[in-house]
Design an enzyme around this catalytic site. Structure first.
Site, PDB file in Angstrom:
ATOM      1  N   ASP A 349      96.990  28.998 -87.164  1.00  0.00           N
ATOM      2  CA  ASP A 349      97.509  30.361 -87.074  1.00  0.00           C
ATOM      3  C   ASP A 349      97.458  30.866 -85.626  1.00  0.00           C
ATOM      4  OD1 ASP A 349      98.401  32.767 -88.513  1.00  0.00           O
ATOM      5  OD2 ASP A 349      96.512  33.620 -87.828  1.00  0.00           O
ATOM      6  N   GLU A 378     101.370  27.298 -85.257  1.00  0.00           N
ATOM      7  CA  GLU A 378     102.290  28.431 -85.387  1.00  0.00           C
ATOM      8  C   GLU A 378     102.674  28.891 -83.988  1.00  0.00           C
ATOM      9  OE1 GLU A 378     102.718  33.007 -87.020  1.00  0.00           O
ATOM     10  OE2 GLU A 378     100.769  32.222 -86.452  1.00  0.00           O
ATOM     11  N   ASP A 447     105.645  35.223 -93.375  1.00  0.00           N
ATOM     12  CA  ASP A 447     105.789  36.095 -92.208  1.00  0.00           C
ATOM     13  C   ASP A 447     107.214  36.594 -91.987  1.00  0.00           C
ATOM     14  OD1 ASP A 447     103.197  36.344 -91.243  1.00  0.00           O
ATOM     15  OD2 ASP A 447     103.288  34.466 -90.129  1.00  0.00           O
TER      16      ASP A 447
END
Ligand code: CA
Length: 605
Positions: A349, A378, A447
């Site tokens: 992340d 990410e 997201d």
């Protein structure tokens, strides 16, 4: 010739070894400006009487390798040459011939006019680029299973409630309406185990779980304890059972490592809040000064605090990964779930806001336990600095997602087919091929808004999925997309999974299943084959890809616009004979007619 447009450096996408023996060398030049590019290349130390380039020092033994034009972003063309190095080293320059007939030699000194017919115009050995040595440890290598994988992303609270005994106290009834991040629906690991049949029937063979560690929120990106499964998701036993059940079905599973920041309830952070500068954990975070909250209260905005956070969210204090104790804690977490639970890798992340040194050590430690683990970061934009073989195996490929969205979104500014292909070329050229092949590709996620909502319907969403599956890398289906689940941006994209699909939703799932089946059946053609994009000037909403390899040619085509595309037009573009009927692998039906409005097809050529 436009000399200012010529560009090369001996690194990254411009110069790399895909296999430890050969090298790929690329050059960027103005579009439609260059007639040919030759790579002159040889070992830096091989001087002999053999034919080569004379210099005051003698004759350098080198070879001419013609480069091919491999793509264009509309402004710039991309040229590429491949050479097998005899001694794992290379020294090289480019000889470039413009469409205007001019010739330039291009090396690290710069551009030098070249006249091969003149004895006074010999190439300059010192005007070269250097690729000093191909070390095995510098080669970008990823687990071979990634190329065969179609992912399925799960947001656990909203997927399936398989065990009501672990539900949060205020659990909400499962339903189809929009949800907020402050509600809990009781989804858990047992629910995922119970629904592996569903995931397997779709054909997906990789699962990406958003965070499962203890946290007070539904999304769990604010970790309270990295060493504990959130009790509402289950137990360590449940995680072991899930991983084993996946292994038994040939499904890989990766977890979400939220290592950029922790949550408000993370033990060490609570210690800092309680003890202030006396806390032994004060250097685990980025603290500028005490008190942490100089206004005497938590406004929720970290511009009012004395510590760093994710975004401006005071509930997510940023972790100091350069502190040795902090680093060791996170590295042990990373190793623990790979070693003790057998997970197949990590999604990282906010990966680009954590330091490179940490990720290098992370890779070393994780791969030491399982060399076959997949590490995917990410990173929403250019991720080259993390993809040099020493940190990640891939990134969530949002640039592809943006290109697909810019092509399919109902907007007067939508890309035309030609420009969509230019964008794909630009993204592809910005990485080595080996890196592109291990990307984690997606069109939606926890997201983003969901594709049905974003593109305004199921037909354009199908087009988006066809394009996603046509591109290099391993594609991911976001849970619920198989049943055309709708949803706007976070938190609306996190609705409860549909477990009572209506006939139209089942039809959509049949389409997704067929697409996944094609991708998995012919994975080697998708992963290793060549890929050619085709657009039509008269039909700006048309795009096709022809993949060729493993003795077959697969065509994937999409018509974004409402007007059909006559058979003659798409058949000419794809070089299909008029009389040939093709079979759409997605519907099983033969067709030789127009490609319908907002329709797509996949077939063998
Ligand atoms: Ca539950």
């Amino acid at each position: 010739m436009n000399g200012a447009s010529l560009y090369h450096r001996s690194l990254d996408s411009f110069c790399y070894s895909p296999d430890g023996e050969s090298m790929v060398v690329r050059l960027q030049a103005a579009a439609d400006d260059v007639a040919s590019v030759d790579l002159w290349v040889g070992d830096p130390y091989e001087w002999s009487h053999k034919p080569g380039i004379d210099s005051p020092q003698g004759t350098w033994h080198c070879h001419r390798v013609p480069a091919q034009k491999i793509g264009s972003d509309g402004l710039r063309d991309f040229w590429e040459a491949r050479w097998k190095t005899p001694y794992r080293r290379a020294r090289y320059f480019f000889r470039i011939t413009g469409l205007d007939g001019s010739r330039l030699d291009y090396g690290e000194k710069g551009l030098v006019p070249c006249n091969p017919d003149s004895a006074d115009s010999r190439p300059d050995f010192w005007n070269t680029f250097l690729f000093p040595y191909i070390h095995e440890t510098d080669i970008f290598r990823v687990p071979e299973w990634v190329a065969r994988t179609v992912w399925y992303e799960i947001f656990p609270d909203r997927f399936c409630n398989g065990d009501s005994s672990n539900d949060p106290a205020d659990v909400q009834p499962w339903g189809r309406l929009p949800k907020s991040n402050s509600e809990f629906y009781g989804g858990d690991l047992k629910g995922i185990i119970q629904k592996l049949d569903h995931i397997e029937s779709l054909g997906c063979n990789g699962i990406y779980l958003t965070p499962i560690f203890a946290s007070p929120t539904a999304h769990k990106y604010d970790t309270a304890d990295y060493l504990r499964i959130d009790p509402s998701f289950g137990t360590e036993g449940d995680l072991r059972e899930l991983v084993q059940a996946c292994k038994a079905r040939g499904i890989r599973i990766i977890l979400d490592a939220v290592f950029n920041h922790a949550g408000r309830e993370f033990g060490p952070w609570e210690d800092v809040i309680e003890k202030g500068p006396d806390s032994r954990y004060r250097d685990w975070f980025h603290i500028r000064d005490f008190p942490l909250f100089p206004l005497g209260k938590d406004t929720g905005d970290s511009r009012d605090t004395n510590f760093e956070t994710f975004g401006f969210t005071t509930r997510m204090p940023k972790l100091n990964t350069s502190n040795p104790d902090m680093r060791e804690y996170l590295l042990e977490v990373a190793v623990r779930y790979v070693r003790d639970f057998g997970i197949d890798g990590w999604r990282l992340d906010v990966a680009n806001e954590v330091d490179h040194a940490f990720w290098r050590e992370f890779r070393r430690r994780v791969k030491a336990v399982n060399p076959d683990a997949y590490i995917v970061g990410e990173v929403w934009l250019d991720a080259m600095p993390w993809l040099r073989g020493d940190q990640y195996d891939g990134v969530m490929n949002y640039p592809f997602e943006l290109a697909i969205s810019d092509f399919l979104c109902p907007s007067p500014n939508a890309l035309i087919g030609r420009d969509f292909l230019h964008r794909i070329d630009a993204i592809s050229f910005s990485y080595p091929d080996t890196v592109m092949k291990s990307m984690f590709n997606l069109v939606d996620s926890h997201d983003t808004d969901r594709i049905i909502t974003r593109f305004g319907g199921r037909d354009p969403a199908k087009c988006a999925l066809v394009l996603l599956f046509a591109l290099p890398g391993s594609p991911c289906i976001y849970y619920g997309t198989e049943y055309a689940l709708e949803g706007g941006r976070d938190p609306d994209c996190r609705r409860c999974m549909v477990w009572d699909p209506d006939p139209a939703e089942r039809e959509f799932a049949d389409f997704v299943t067929a697409l996944v089946r094609v991708r998995r059946t012919y994975w080697k053609t998708f992963a290793e084959g060549t890929r050619r994009g085709i657009s039509l000037a008269d039909f700006p909403g048309f795009v096709a890809f022809i993949l060729e390899g493993e003795g077959r040619r697969i065509a994937l085509m999409v018509n974004r616009d409402p007007a059909p595309i006559p058979a003659q037009s798409w058949k000419t573009a794809l070089e299909v004979k008029d009389s040939v009927k093709v079979q759409n692998l997605l519907s099983g039906k033969r067709f030789d007619d127009a490609l319908g409005g907002r329709d797509s097809a996949v077939f063998m050529l």
